[in-house]
Design a protein around this motif. Structure first.
Motif, short mmCIF file in Angstrom:
data_model
loop_
_atom_site.label_atom_id
_atom_site.label_comp_id
_atom_site.label_asym_id
_atom_site.label_seq_id
_atom_site.Cartn_x
_atom_site.Cartn_y
_atom_site.Cartn_z
N MET A 1 0.83 -1.21 0.00
CA MET A 1 0.00 0.00 0.00
C MET A 1 0.86 1.26 0.00
N LYS A 2 1.90 1.26 0.87
CA LYS A 2 2.80 2.40 0.93
C LYS A 2 3.55 2.57 -0.38
N THR A 3 3.88 1.43 -0.99
CA THR A 3 4.59 1.50 -2.27
C THR A 3 3.73 2.15 -3.34
N ARG A 4 2.41 1.78 -3.34
CA ARG A 4 1.51 2.36 -4.34
C ARG A 4 1.34 3.87 -4.13
N LYS A 5 1.22 4.29 -2.85
CA LYS A 5 1.10 5.72 -2.58
C LYS A 5 2.36 6.48 -2.97
N GLY A 6 3.50 5.85 -2.70
CA GLY A 6 4.77 6.48 -3.07
C GLY A 6 4.90 6.63 -4.57
N ALA A 7 4.46 5.60 -5.31
CA ALA A 7 4.52 5.66 -6.77
C ALA A 7 3.60 6.76 -7.30
N ARG A 8 2.38 6.85 -6.69
CA ARG A 8 1.46 7.89 -7.15
C ARG A 8 1.99 9.29 -6.85
N ALA A 9 2.60 9.45 -5.66
CA ALA A 9 3.18 10.75 -5.33
C ALA A 9 4.31 11.11 -6.29
N GLY A 10 5.10 10.10 -6.67
CA GLY A 10 6.18 10.33 -7.63
C GLY A 10 5.63 10.76 -8.98
N GLN A 11 4.49 10.14 -9.38
CA GLN A 11 3.88 10.51 -10.67
C GLN A 11 3.39 11.96 -10.64
N TYR A 12 2.76 12.35 -9.52
CA TYR A 12 2.28 13.73 -9.41
C TYR A 12 3.44 14.72 -9.42
#
Length: 277
Positions: free
Chosen positions: A1-12
């Motif tokens: 879950m944390k990995t997915r949030k981190g990836a989304r933050a990186g995309q933004y």
């Protein structure tokens, strides 16, 4: 879950950085246009002018015939847009509805031609216009803009034509409508958004174009706005920065406004072509 949030933050973050990268030149141009000479010469540049002024705009209009150049650009861009659409619409219909080997080859050539650099076509175009005695004329420049805009205009319109169900034309034919009436009464109204988007694309391309206008137009009274902007740069290569920024800001606004109006239609046309292809 944390990995997915981190990836989304990186995309933004990546998207934000890209938007800043795109917006930076225009925002800096506007800022420069309103700065007085002493702020432009400062070793510590600022984003927001401390003493905003319109002097650069007044000087730009005093030094160069911006209104006449804008009128030349407007005539060239409107002429190119109208002629390109008149030629591209029937060609796109044939290419979209008759998927013969010739139509596929023409589509492939259209895509490949987008990779051609300006310098590759300027010499043959120059020779053709010279034989037609259209060098140093807006008519000749419009012909060049039409040739340059046709491939992408065709690509866009083929997508729009394929997005129109052929069953509608078949139903009209069953009801007794001839080919011409079917095209005029059934197909053309559905193609109207694509035709408008294509025309405005050709308009923006011609409005912003510089290289062909620089080579083909020699008389100062016939030069277009992008060429006249170069007159703010002196013989030694030193730019009159304030007036240049003011004139460039005014020259950029029309194409930005037009693009903001049609960008959804352009995206829709390209996507329609991609799906149907």
């Amino acid at each position: 879950m944390k990995t997915r949030k981190g990836a989304r933050a990186g995309q933004y973050l990546a998207l934000l950085a890209y938007l800043v990268f795109l917006a930076f030149p225009f925002l800096w141009l506007i800022s420069t246009a309103f700065k007085p000479a002493r702020e432009l010469a400062s070793l510590h540049p600022t984003w927001i002018p401390r003493s905003p002024t319109l002097a650069n705009f007044r000087q730009a209009f005093d030094e160069q015939p911006l209104l006449r150049a804008a009128l030349n650009s407007l005539l060239a861009a409107l002429g190119a847009a109208v002629v390109a659409v008149l030629i591209a619409t029937p060609m796109a219909y044939v290419m979209a509805r008759h998927r013969t080997l010739l139509a596929k080859a023409a589509t492939g050539w259209v895509v490949v031609s987008q990779a051609f650099p300006f310098v590759l076509v300027i010499i043959p175009l120059f020779l053709v216009l010279k034989n037609l005695r259209l060098i140093d004329s807006l008519t000749g420049l419009i012909m060049v803009y039409v040739v340059w805009a046709l491939p992408f205009a065709l690509w866009m319109l083929v997508g729009y034509v394929r997005a129109v169900p052929a069953e509608l034309e078949e139903a009209a034919a069953v009801d007794g409508a001839g080919r011409v009436r079917t095209l005029v009464s059934v197909t053309a109204p559905l193609l109207a958004p694509g035709i408008v988007a294509t025309a405005l694309f050709a308009f923006i391309s011609a409005w912003n174009e510089f290289f062909f206008a620089l080579v083909l137009l020699k008389t100062p009274e016939k030069q277009t706005l992008p060429v006249v902007l170069t007159h703010f740069i002196g013989a030694e290569g030193v730019a009159d920065l304030g007036p240049l920024a003011a004139a460039a800001t005014l020259a950029t606004l029309p194409s930005l406004v037009v693009f903001a109006i049609i960008q959804k239609r352009i995206t829709g046309g390209v996507l329609a072509g991609a799906v149907k292809s």
